[in-house]
Design a protein around this motif. Structure first.
Motif, PDB file in Angstrom:
ATOM      1  N   VAL A  37      31.479   3.584   4.798  1.00 23.03           N
ATOM      2  CA  VAL A  37      30.108   3.140   4.538  1.00 23.03           C
ATOM      3  C   VAL A  37      30.017   1.615   4.540  1.00 23.03           C
ATOM      4  CG1 VAL A  37      28.305   3.101   2.768  1.00 23.03           C
ATOM      5  CG2 VAL A  37      29.449   5.243   3.334  1.00 23.03           C
ATOM      6  N   ILE A  38      30.995   0.958   3.953  1.00 24.52           N
ATOM      7  CA  ILE A  38      31.013  -0.510   3.920  1.00 24.52           C
ATOM      8  C   ILE A  38      31.229  -1.071   5.325  1.00 24.52           C
ATOM      9  CG2 ILE A  38      32.247  -2.546   3.033  1.00 24.52           C
ATOM     10  CD1 ILE A  38      30.619  -1.075   0.913  1.00 24.52           C
ATOM     11  N   ALA A  39      32.095  -0.443   6.100  1.00 26.34           N
ATOM     12  CA  ALA A  39      32.430  -0.943   7.436  1.00 26.34           C
ATOM     13  C   ALA A  39      31.359  -0.643   8.479  1.00 26.34           C
ATOM     14  CB  ALA A  39      33.760  -0.342   7.885  1.00 26.34           C
ATOM     15  N   HIS A  40      30.457   0.298   8.184  1.00 23.47           N
ATOM     16  CA  HIS A  40      29.436   0.707   9.153  1.00 23.47           C
ATOM     17  C   HIS A  40      28.035   0.660   8.535  1.00 23.47           C
ATOM     18  CE1 HIS A  40      33.200   2.538  10.576  1.00 23.47           C
ATOM     19  NE2 HIS A  40      32.711   2.265  11.764  1.00 23.47           N
ATOM     20  N   PRO A  41      27.531  -0.550   8.282  1.00 20.35           N
ATOM     21  CA  PRO A  41      26.201  -0.640   7.673  1.00 20.35           C
ATOM     22  C   PRO A  41      25.133  -0.044   8.583  1.00 20.35           C
ATOM     23  CG  PRO A  41      27.013  -2.818   8.298  1.00 20.35           C
ATOM     24  CD  PRO A  41      28.119  -1.852   8.559  1.00 20.35           C
ATOM     25  N   SER A  42      24.118   0.533   7.962  1.00 22.06           N
ATOM     26  CA  SER A  42      22.986   1.078   8.712  1.00 22.06           C
ATOM     27  C   SER A  42      21.781   0.167   8.523  1.00 22.06           C
ATOM     28  CB  SER A  42      22.665   2.488   8.212  1.00 22.06           C
ATOM     29  OG  SER A  42      22.218   2.440   6.868  1.00 22.06           O
ATOM     30  N   ASP A  43      20.730   0.438   9.283  1.00 20.25           N
ATOM     31  CA  ASP A  43      19.501  -0.327   9.104  1.00 20.25           C
ATOM     32  C   ASP A  43      18.999  -0.099   7.682  1.00 20.25           C
ATOM     33  OD1 ASP A  43      19.544  -1.245  11.724  1.00 20.25           O
ATOM     34  OD2 ASP A  43      18.358   0.441  12.464  1.00 20.25           O
ATOM     35  N   PRO A  44      18.589  -1.159   7.005  1.00 19.21           N
ATOM     36  CA  PRO A  44      18.131  -0.990   5.619  1.00 19.21           C
ATOM     37  C   PRO A  44      16.788  -0.261   5.555  1.00 19.21           C
ATOM     38  CG  PRO A  44      17.849  -3.259   6.327  1.00 19.21           C
ATOM     39  CD  PRO A  44      18.568  -2.551   7.433  1.00 19.21           C
ATOM     40  N   ILE A  45      16.600   0.468   4.479  1.00 18.50           N
ATOM     41  CA  ILE A  45      15.339   1.164   4.237  1.00 18.50           C
ATOM     42  C   ILE A  45      14.734   0.637   2.950  1.00 18.50           C
ATOM     43  CG2 ILE A  45      16.085   3.254   5.441  1.00 18.50           C
ATOM     44  CD1 ILE A  45      16.469   4.459   2.565  1.00 18.50           C
ATOM     45  N   VAL A  46      13.491   0.987   2.726  1.00 18.64           N
ATOM     46  CA  VAL A  46      12.805   0.596   1.496  1.00 18.64           C
ATOM     47  C   VAL A  46      12.451   1.869   0.736  1.00 18.64           C
ATOM     48  CG1 VAL A  46      10.748  -0.493   0.528  1.00 18.64           C
ATOM     49  CG2 VAL A  46      11.853  -1.477   2.545  1.00 18.64           C
ATOM     50  N   ILE A  47      12.826   1.902  -0.527  1.00 20.24           N
ATOM     51  CA  ILE A  47      12.481   3.012  -1.404  1.00 20.24           C
ATOM     52  C   ILE A  47      11.750   2.421  -2.596  1.00 20.24           C
ATOM     53  CG2 ILE A  47      13.352   4.822  -2.925  1.00 20.24           C
ATOM     54  CD1 ILE A  47      15.649   5.239  -1.044  1.00 20.24           C
ATOM     55  N   GLU A  48      10.586   2.974  -2.900  1.00 29.32           N
ATOM     56  CA  GLU A  48       9.824   2.509  -4.055  1.00 29.32           C
ATOM     57  C   GLU A  48      10.525   2.926  -5.338  1.00 29.32           C
ATOM     58  OE1 GLU A  48       6.044   1.826  -4.140  1.00 29.32           O
ATOM     59  OE2 GLU A  48       5.816   1.587  -1.986  1.00 29.32           O
ATOM     60  N   GLY A  49      10.561   2.044  -6.309  1.00 32.74           N
ATOM     61  CA  GLY A  49      11.171   2.353  -7.591  1.00 32.74           C
ATOM     62  C   GLY A  49      12.658   2.069  -7.591  1.00 32.74           C
ATOM     63  N   ASP A  50      13.268   2.314  -8.732  1.00 32.95           N
ATOM     64  CA  ASP A  50      14.696   2.084  -8.895  1.00 32.95           C
ATOM     65  C   ASP A  50      15.498   3.220  -8.276  1.00 32.95           C
ATOM     66  OD1 ASP A  50      14.304  -0.281 -10.282  1.00 32.95           O
ATOM     67  OD2 ASP A  50      14.248   0.720 -12.226  1.00 32.95           O
ATOM     68  N   VAL A  51      16.624   2.852  -7.694  1.00 33.56           N
ATOM     69  CA  VAL A  51      17.559   3.836  -7.170  1.00 33.56           C
ATOM     70  C   VAL A  51      18.787   3.804  -8.068  1.00 33.56           C
ATOM     71  CG1 VAL A  51      18.969   4.526  -5.209  1.00 33.56           C
ATOM     72  CG2 VAL A  51      16.729   3.514  -4.818  1.00 33.56           C
ATOM     73  N   ALA A  52      19.135   4.951  -8.619  1.00 29.03           N
ATOM     74  CA  ALA A  52      20.273   5.044  -9.531  1.00 29.03           C
ATOM     75  C   ALA A  52      21.015   6.337  -9.238  1.00 29.03           C
ATOM     76  CB  ALA A  52      19.788   5.036 -10.975  1.00 29.03           C
ATOM     77  N   VAL A  53      22.221   6.442  -9.758  1.00 32.30           N
ATOM     78  CA  VAL A  53      22.978   7.677  -9.619  1.00 32.30           C
ATOM     79  C   VAL A  53      22.133   8.807 -10.206  1.00 32.30           C
ATOM     80  CG1 VAL A  53      25.044   8.927 -10.357  1.00 32.30           C
ATOM     81  CG2 VAL A  53      25.222   6.531  -9.650  1.00 32.30           C
ATOM     82  N   GLY A  54      21.970   9.865  -9.429  1.00 33.03           N
ATOM     83  CA  GLY A  54      21.152  10.992  -9.842  1.00 33.03           C
ATOM     84  C   GLY A  54      19.764  10.984  -9.222  1.00 33.03           C
ATOM     85  N   SER A  55      19.330   9.820  -8.707  1.00 32.42           N
ATOM     86  CA  SER A  55      18.038   9.754  -8.021  1.00 32.42           C
ATOM     87  C   SER A  55      18.099  10.597  -6.756  1.00 32.42           C
ATOM     88  CB  SER A  55      17.702   8.315  -7.611  1.00 32.42           C
ATOM     89  OG  SER A  55      17.637   7.463  -8.704  1.00 32.42           O
ATOM     90  N   VAL A  56      16.964  11.121  -6.348  1.00 34.02           N
ATOM     91  CA  VAL A  56      16.894  11.912  -5.119  1.00 34.02           C
ATOM     92  C   VAL A  56      16.256  11.057  -4.031  1.00 34.02           C
ATOM     93  CG1 VAL A  56      15.934  13.974  -4.043  1.00 34.02           C
ATOM     94  CG2 VAL A  56      16.731  14.066  -6.408  1.00 34.02           C
ATOM     95  N   ILE A  57      16.922  10.999  -2.894  1.00 30.80           N
ATOM     96  CA  ILE A  57      16.393  10.270  -1.744  1.00 30.80           C
ATOM     97  C   ILE A  57      15.354  11.169  -1.062  1.00 30.80           C
ATOM     98  CG2 ILE A  57      16.975   9.204   0.481  1.00 30.80           C
ATOM     99  CD1 ILE A  57      18.089   7.696  -1.965  1.00 30.80           C
ATOM    100  N   PRO A  58      14.147  10.655  -0.794  1.00 31.72           N
ATOM    101  CA  PRO A  58      13.096  11.473  -0.190  1.00 31.72           C
ATOM    102  C   PRO A  58      13.503  12.096   1.149  1.00 31.72           C
ATOM    103  CG  PRO A  58      12.217   9.377  -0.972  1.00 31.72           C
ATOM    104  CD  PRO A  58      13.713   9.295  -1.086  1.00 31.72           C
TER     105      PRO A  58
END
Length: 96
Positions: A37-58
């Motif tokens: 994951v570190i060696a192969h960055p992807s295009d950044p996305i925007v997610i509203e609100g905080d992202v934390a362990v346990g959050s669900v990605i839409p």
């Protein structure tokens, strides 16, 4: 008096403990997956609100698969790689 206080305290934790417990499960993402994951960055996305362990990605956000680790995928949010469980789209690892 001390005995009553200890018993009362123990009963409070036994009774109220589940109210304060969280459903967070600690997941150990394999090191090769984290390195990929570190060696192969992807295009950044925007997610509203905080992202934390346990959050669900839409569902409308495309996850990038991690080769040799089909249980996990990733996205970059605010230049930060985030590893997600492919089973339920929950964030399982935030890199530092």
């Amino acid at each position: 008096m001390k005995r009553i206080l200890l018993i009362t305290t123990a009963m409070m934790f036994t009774t109220l403990g589940p109210l304060f417990a969280q459903d967070a499960v600690i997941v150990e993402v394999p090191q090769p997956a984290r390195d990929y994951v570190i060696a192969h960055p992807s295009d950044p996305i925007v997610i509203e609100g905080d992202v934390a362990v346990g959050s669900v990605i839409p569902q409308d956000i495309e996850l990038v698969p991690i080769p040799d680790t089909p249980d996990y995928a990733y996205v970059y949010v605010d230049k930060q790689p985030i590893i997600v469980s492919t089973r339920d789209r929950k964030v399982v690892y935030l890199t530092k």
